[in-house]
Design a protein around this motif. Structure first.
Motif, PDB file in Angstrom:
ATOM      1  N   UNK B 325      34.951  29.149  35.594  1.00 59.84           N
ATOM      2  CA  UNK B 325      35.141  29.573  36.990  1.00 59.84           C
ATOM      3  C   UNK B 325      33.893  29.405  37.866  1.00 59.84           C
ATOM      4  N   UNK B 328      32.425  31.572  41.038  1.00 57.24           N
ATOM      5  CA  UNK B 328      33.098  32.872  41.109  1.00 57.24           C
ATOM      6  C   UNK B 328      32.481  33.885  40.140  1.00 57.24           C
ATOM      7  N   UNK B 330      33.341  37.201  37.776  1.00 48.84           N
ATOM      8  CA  UNK B 330      34.434  37.985  37.192  1.00 48.84           C
ATOM      9  C   UNK B 330      33.854  39.206  36.492  1.00 48.84           C
ATOM     10  N   UNK B 338      40.625  40.400  32.919  1.00 53.37           N
ATOM     11  CA  UNK B 338      39.452  40.399  33.786  1.00 53.37           C
ATOM     12  C   UNK B 338      39.877  40.217  35.225  1.00 53.37           C
ATOM     13  N   UNK B 339      38.943  40.543  36.110  1.00 56.17           N
ATOM     14  CA  UNK B 339      39.263  40.448  37.529  1.00 56.17           C
ATOM     15  C   UNK B 339      38.189  39.645  38.240  1.00 56.17           C
ATOM     16  N   UNK B 340      38.572  39.124  39.374  1.00 56.20           N
ATOM     17  CA  UNK B 340      37.593  38.446  40.209  1.00 56.20           C
ATOM     18  C   UNK B 340      36.837  39.506  41.010  1.00 56.20           C
ATOM     19  N   UNK B 342      35.239  39.435  44.236  1.00 53.39           N
ATOM     20  CA  UNK B 342      35.135  38.476  45.331  1.00 53.39           C
ATOM     21  C   UNK B 342      34.001  38.845  46.272  1.00 53.39           C
TER      22      UNK B 342
END
Lengths: 367, 353
Positions: B325, B328, B330, B338-340, B342
């Motif tokens: 990724x 980005x 995470x 998992x999450x981004x 942002x």
């Protein structure tokens, strides 16, 4: 943190997840009512790890998202009155009205204050006797007690310069409306724990029975949600349509009598329009006659024309659980938190915002 | 805040007697009153040769590569739990210089004061600036004071600029970041932002959370002495928090950043306050910690050294640079998902419920 860390324990979560895998034998669709639940599901990556048989449908429980667009316009119009201090909860201020958001109005010079409690707005009213202080009172049953309290308090203090612009909505009538929709694909429901903390959950029994839909009250942590899903699946697999409280550490069947008493003192049930969903009978609160002097709608008597929603936004279908944020062709492209087409993209409880901010695999496809 | 917490430094060192209890336009007009303010206030405190010359500017003796940074401080409230705008203005610029691999030596100090600021508050701010400058080992060598009409400012704004020679072993450059590098944070996150929020009008809540404002140059110099080129970048995650800085880095180098949520150090009270307000600590401001991206081979040793210091005792390795990724950030959820994380769009706002 006690009562939080335990419910975030990966080992425990894995154990419940394994049980879900063991229990599920066919496809089921479960709606989580509250945007807080949606955010937790996405933020913790739970949607990615659930069995493929389970589809989570994201419900309308985002207070900011269901506040009608012309009410936001009305709040902005009030704020633009130089004699008004408009107070709002934080996540309301970025939601687009038909012309602009409260935040844009604030940068243009309106006196808009972000408060955490409506009692802060009452304090402002007593400190600024020459100004009219209007609190933008939105929310579900969760914010109703403090919003009601602010009016009762202002009345006790004899404040003539405090009023609230109300957009209060209620969960059970909305759930009724969603389940009675012939297009509904909802098999089971995760009811929002915070709403039930205030109101209890007696109202859900007839709904579960009428629509043959199990309802489980859950909290917001990963283990809470997984346990809620497990209990729902177990009931569905056994054709049991009951109401079960899996948030027992917080929720009592009878709710919080003190909170309900204060709501009842200031508010009465009324019909309400939900942004994206439409009119629902008896689905909200309005101030009782004895507190009418505190109703900003009556006090300022602003007439607003009905305004059209942005036709490109599918927020209505998302709020009803008929579509997912990623079904929208504008998601992450034309519509993003900087330039939202609709409320679910900017609210901290909006489904589109949850997908945009946290969803790893989905986000990669749209950036 | 109590009187004692507000006037931490001036309680035992009362303000010099001026003709007025508040700062007035006349104090900034360049005439007699200005001199009185400077004589009795600023110059007496920052007593060293460069400033005492009272020239229009300072002449500094610097050679080789010089690190140079500036920042303006407009914080509201100007007094907050754990500090005030004065020490923030010193520490903030000292840290900016330190993050480039510089050893901060000299600061400029410029005030824009709104008419009406109590002299007692200005004096307290001056004393805390003196204290912070001494702590960080920097000299204030030039400055300016302007007073603006009531309503044209917000009590007091401060600008500081810092210079200092570059550490000989510093080779800080984000293009040197490689997949596999470790990410270290030097202390507990989100304390400053939550301390400020606890005092912001309309959102006040009772808590013992203190701002983490502090100078970090002693730590960065110590680490550069020991690890030199193995340190790829230092960043201080101030406004916008960790998420902003890490997203900036990921974007610059076109690599991914993978955080382990469990490893993020945070005080229980700060974590609770974030929960209550619905704020993500990764987006909350810090004023006394840095992120270091370092070669994996030195990460554990660096952590040990940091943890042996008072300012770095809560340091943690919070993740690594990855090829996945690119661009980005995470965060693992601990559940396998998992999450981004942002890039923040704007300041986080407390949610409704």
């Amino acid at each position: 943190m006690k009562y939080l860390d335990e419910y975030r324990d990966p080992k425990l979560a894995r154990l419940v997840l394994d049980k879900i895998f063991e229990s599920v034998s066919r496809p089921w669709s479960i709606m989580e009512i509250c945007g807080g639940q949606t955010h937790s599901l996405v933020k913790n990556g739970i949607l990615e790890i659930l069995p493929k048989e389970i589809t989570m449908i994201h419900g309308p429980g985002c207070p900011v998202c269901v506040t009608p667009i012309n009410l936001i316009d009305k709040a902005i119009l009030l704020a633009e009155n130089a004699n008004v201090i408009l107070c709002s909860f934080g996540d309301m201020v970025r939601v687009p009205g038909s012309r602009k958001s409260l935040l844009q109005s604030k940068s243009e010079g309106s006196d808009i204050r972000i408060v955490y409690s409506p009692l802060e707005a009452v304090k402002l009213a007593s400190q600024n006797p020459d100004k009219e202080v209007v609190f933008f009172a939105v929310g579900f049953e969760t914010t109703a007690p403090t919003n009601a309290l602010s009016v009762v308090q202002a009345a006790k203090m004899g404040l003539a310069n405090y009023s609230i612009l109300t957009s209060h909505v209620l969960v059970p009538p909305a759930l009724n409306a969603l389940l009675s929709d012939p297009e509904s694909t909802i098999d089971g429901v995760l009811a929002a724990g915070h709403v039930c903390t205030v109101m209890g959950f007696k109202e859900y029994y007839p709904i579960a029975k009428k629509y043959k839909t199990p309802i489980v009250i859950t909290g917001f942590e990963p283990v809470d949600l997984l346990q809620g899903i497990l209990t729902t699946i177990e009931m569905l697999e056994n054709q049991r349509f009951d109401v079960i409280n899996e948030y027992g550490r917080v929720v009592e069947k009878e709710g919080n009598p003190h909170a309900m008493a204060i709501i009842n003192e200031a508010f009465e049930v009324s019909d309400r329009k939900w942004r994206g969903v439409g009119n629902i009978d008896n689905s909200g609160y309005q101030l009782r006659e004895k507190y009418q002097n505190y109703d900003a709608d009556l006090k300022f008597a602003i007439k607003m024309n009905e305004v059209e929603e942005n036709a490109e936004c599918i927020a209505g279908s998302i709020m009803k659980g008929q579509k997912k944020p990623i079904d929208c062709i504008h998601f992450g492209k034309k519509c993003n938190p900087e330039n939202p087409l609709g409320a679910p993209m900017v609210s901290s409880e909006g489904a589109c915002a949850a997908y945009y901010h946290f969803s790893h695999s989905l986000f990669q496809n749209v950036s | 805040m109590t009187f004692k917490e507000h006037y931490r430094f001036s309680l035992n060192r009362p303000a010099p007697t001026l003709d007025s209890d508040i700062i007035t336009l006349a104090h900034g007009s360049g005439g007699l009153l200005t001199n009185r303010l400077l004589d009795n206030g600023v110059f007496e405190l920052f007593d060293h040769s460069e400033l005492q010359k009272r020239e229009d500017g300072a002449v500094l003796n610097l050679s080789g590569s010089v690190a140079f940074s500036t920042d303006s401080f407009v914080i509201s409230p100007i007094f907050f739990p754990g500090g005030n705008i004065g020490e923030l203005a010193v520490n903030g610029t000292v840290n900016d210089v330190a993050m480039t691999g510089g050893i901060p030596q000299f600061l400029s100090l410029a005030f824009i004061i709104e008419e009406g600021l109590p002299v007692a508050d200005f004096w307290e701010i001056l004393l805390s600036i003196e204290h912070a400058a001494n702590q960080a080992g920097v000299k204030i060598v030039t400055g300016d004071t302007k007073v603006v009409e009531r309503g044209k400012g917000d009590q007091i704004f401060i600008n500081t600029t810092g210079v200092g020679r570059l550490h000989q072993r510093a080779l800080l450059d984000s293009t040197r970041i490689k997949p596999g590098d470790s990410i270290i944070v030097s202390g507990n996150v989100a304390s400053h932002g939550m301390a400020i929020l606890s005092k912001r009008e309309g959102l006040e809540f009772e808590t013992d959370i203190l701002s983490d404002t502090q100078a970090l140059n002693d730590l960065t110099v110590k680490l550069l002495d020991e690890f030199g080129h193995d340190i790829k970048v230092f960043r201080d995650p101030t406004r916008g928090g960790m998420a902003t800085v890490l997203n900036e880095i990921a974007g610059q180098v076109d690599l991914g950043v993978a955080l382990e949520s469990e490893e993020l150090p945070i005080l229980p009270a700060v974590k609770s306050a974030c929960e209550i307000f619905g704020l993500d600590p990764l987006y909350v401001a810090n004023e006394g910690l840095f992120i270091a991206i370092v070669s994996k081979k030195v990460a554990t040793k660096m952590l040990d050294i940091l943890r042996g210091t008072e300012k770095g005792k809560d340091a943690s390795i919070i993740g690594s640079v990855v090829e996945d990724h690119p661009g980005k950030v995470t965060a693992s959820s601990g559940l396998g998902g998992k999450r981004v994380v942002s890039m923040p769009i704007a300041e986080q706002l407390p949610r409704i419920c």
